[in-house]
Design a protein around this motif. Structure first.
Motif, short mmCIF file in Angstrom:
data_model
loop_
_atom_site.label_atom_id
_atom_site.label_comp_id
_atom_site.label_asym_id
_atom_site.label_seq_id
_atom_site.Cartn_x
_atom_site.Cartn_y
_atom_site.Cartn_z
N ASP A 117 0.83 -1.21 0.00
CA ASP A 117 0.00 0.00 0.00
C ASP A 117 0.86 1.26 0.00
N ALA A 118 1.92 1.26 0.79
CA ALA A 118 2.81 2.42 0.86
C ALA A 118 3.52 2.63 -0.48
N GLU B 146 1.03 4.09 -2.96
CA GLU B 146 0.80 5.52 -2.70
C GLU B 146 1.93 6.37 -3.23
N ARG B 147 3.16 5.91 -3.02
CA ARG B 147 4.31 6.66 -3.52
C ARG B 147 4.31 6.70 -5.04
N ALA C 79 1.64 9.12 -6.28
CA ALA C 79 2.09 10.51 -6.11
C ALA C 79 3.13 10.88 -7.17
#
Length: 83
Positions: free
Chosen positions: A32-33, A36-37, A40
């Motif tokens: 998930d992290a 997200e990165r 972005a």
């Protein structure tokens, strides 16, 4: 059946499942992290300006896309992973 040492088979299974669940959730949170990165970075056009785009940028994005396609094909059983 009686065990001479340790937990019963049911308790041991619950413990094993708990560790597997913890490992699964840790991996999921890490994914998930990363997503997200990546989202972005994509929203920022991979830190490029339209006037600066060159074939090197295209090659880099194609590399990222191909790696992501490998992952999504496996996850969704598509492409070479289709059944």
């Amino acid at each position: 059946m009686q065990l001479s040492h340790g937990a019963s088979p049911m308790t041991r299974r619950a413990t094993d499942n708990s560790k597997a669940l913890d490992a699964f959730l840790a991996a999921k949170f890490e994914i998930d992290a990363m997503l997200e990165r990546l989202a972005a970075l994509s929203a920022d056009h991979f830190e490029t300006h339209p006037d600066e785009i060159n074939w090197g940028h295209v090659g880099t994005l194609n590399h990222y896309r191909n790696r992501l396609r490998e992952i999504t094909d496996g996850a969704f059983k598509e492409g070479e992973h289709a059944e």
